[in-house]
Enzyme design. Structure first.
Site, PDB file in Angstrom:
ATOM      1  N   ASP A 213       0.843  -1.195   0.000  1.00  0.00           N
ATOM      2  CA  ASP A 213       0.000   0.000   0.000  1.00  0.00           C
ATOM      3  C   ASP A 213       0.880   1.248   0.000  1.00  0.00           C
ATOM      4  OD1 ASP A 213      -2.306  -1.508   0.066  1.00  0.00           O
ATOM      5  OD2 ASP A 213      -2.512  -1.413   2.254  1.00  0.00           O
TER       6      ASP A 213
ATOM      7  N   TYR B 235       6.748  -8.408   8.334  1.00  0.00           N
ATOM      8  CA  TYR B 235       6.475  -6.977   8.462  1.00  0.00           C
ATOM      9  C   TYR B 235       6.757  -6.504   9.890  1.00  0.00           C
ATOM     10  CZ  TYR B 235       3.545  -7.778   4.290  1.00  0.00           C
ATOM     11  OH  TYR B 235       3.080  -8.132   3.050  1.00  0.00           O
TER      12      TYR B 235
ATOM     13  N   ARG C 268      -3.306  -4.922   7.901  1.00  0.00           N
ATOM     14  CA  ARG C 268      -4.240  -3.937   8.468  1.00  0.00           C
ATOM     15  C   ARG C 268      -5.505  -4.616   8.991  1.00  0.00           C
ATOM     16  NH1 ARG C 268      -7.132  -1.938   3.454  1.00  0.00           N
ATOM     17  NH2 ARG C 268      -5.972  -2.862   1.721  1.00  0.00           N
TER      18      ARG C 268
END
Length: 290
Positions: free
Chosen positions: A38, A66, A172
């Site tokens: 993103d 991540y 997310r």
């Protein structure tokens, strides 16, 4: 120009922006990648140039890692801080409470893909539907969280999570779902991809570094070979007669043991990913220039 290029994507760039930049710097139109990021995210993009684009499907299955920042109390329509705020709850989540909530998200879990995603439903991208104010039912999808560890807090006071996960995982959405379990909501406030398969962001190049290398005529020196995608796989060297057959798409006889192999020509160039069965070597994916 053929090979794999590791790029450290800057914030506010789309993955398409990076690909467009590389087309200009590398003077090639054939560019692919093994997974988008993103715009708000930074970190590792594994880019494939030229004939290396044929290897993209093998990289898409890679696990990813991540460093994510989770902000308790804030709920948005995109599940990150770039979206419209739906809830802003005053809450005080302790590290112990968060650690307890994380237990439920390790291993195989199911996620409902966010509306702001590129998944197609009846031929339409979910984010196109969401931007027009619509919403459609999404089926839960299985993903695997290999590890999920609390590292502490970032400079904004948000909680830092180290996430290793399978392909298709929305970090997310993970943060959103953790917030639901906490009872106060949460969203993703920052994201950095640090690993894709065996590739690390520590070996990636910033856009400024790529521009400087291109201006110096040295950007090709930054490319990794396609075989970097297959660490540990055995190498087989074909003789000149076998190479001719391989280049024509024909199987060749071999005394090698059964199984996959990277096959090289007599000059050391990578010809293909091959598969050997009963003394016959056939092509799984070719990488030579036509």
């Amino acid at each position: 120009m053929n090979g794999i290029l590791l790029v450290d994507k800057p914030r506010d760039w789309t993955s398409f922006d990076v690909a467009a930049k590389l087309r200009g710097l590398c003077k090639t139109r054939r560019i692919g990648h093994s997974g988008t990021l993103d715009p708000m995210a930074t970190g590792l993009l594994v880019m494939f140039l030229g004939r290396a684009t044929r290897a993209v499907p093998f990289a898409e299955e890679h696990d990813k890692r991540y460093i994510a920042s989770l902000r308790p109390g804030l709920v948005t329509d995109t599940q990150d801080i770039t979206g419209n705020i739906l809830e802003n709850n005053a809450c005080s989540v302790t590290a112990e409470e968060l650690e307890e909530a994380l237990r439920a998200f390790r291993g195989e879990i199911e996620q409902i893909p966010p509306m702001y995603s590129a998944i197609r439903v009846n031929g339409r991208r979910l984010y196109d539907i969401a931007r027009r104010g619509g919403e459609v039912e999404r089926k839960p999808r299985p993903v695997t969280i290999r590890s999920l560890e609390l590292l502490g807090r970032d400079e904004n006071g948000d909680y830092l999570l180290d996430v290793r996960c399978s392909k298709g995982t929305y970090v997310r959405t993970l943060c959103h779902d953790i917030g639901q379990r906490l009872g106060c909501g949460a969203c993703l406030s920052a994201l950095r991809r640090t690993e894709v398969g065996d590739f690390s962001v520590e070996n990636a190049h910033t856009v400024d570094e790529l521009i400087a290398a291109a201006e110096a005529g040295k950007i090709e020196e930054l490319l990794l070979g396609i075989d970097a995608l297959f660490p540990g796989m055995r190498h087989v060297v074909a003789d000149s007669e076998s190479e001719k057959k391989i280049r024509c798409g024909n199987p060749v006889e071999t005394a090698e043991e059964d199984g996959p192999a990277l096959v090289y020509g007599p000059n050391g160039s990578l010809l293909m990913l091959g598969d050997i069965r009963n003394n016959i070597m056939s092509t799984t994916k070719s990488f030579f220039e036509v």
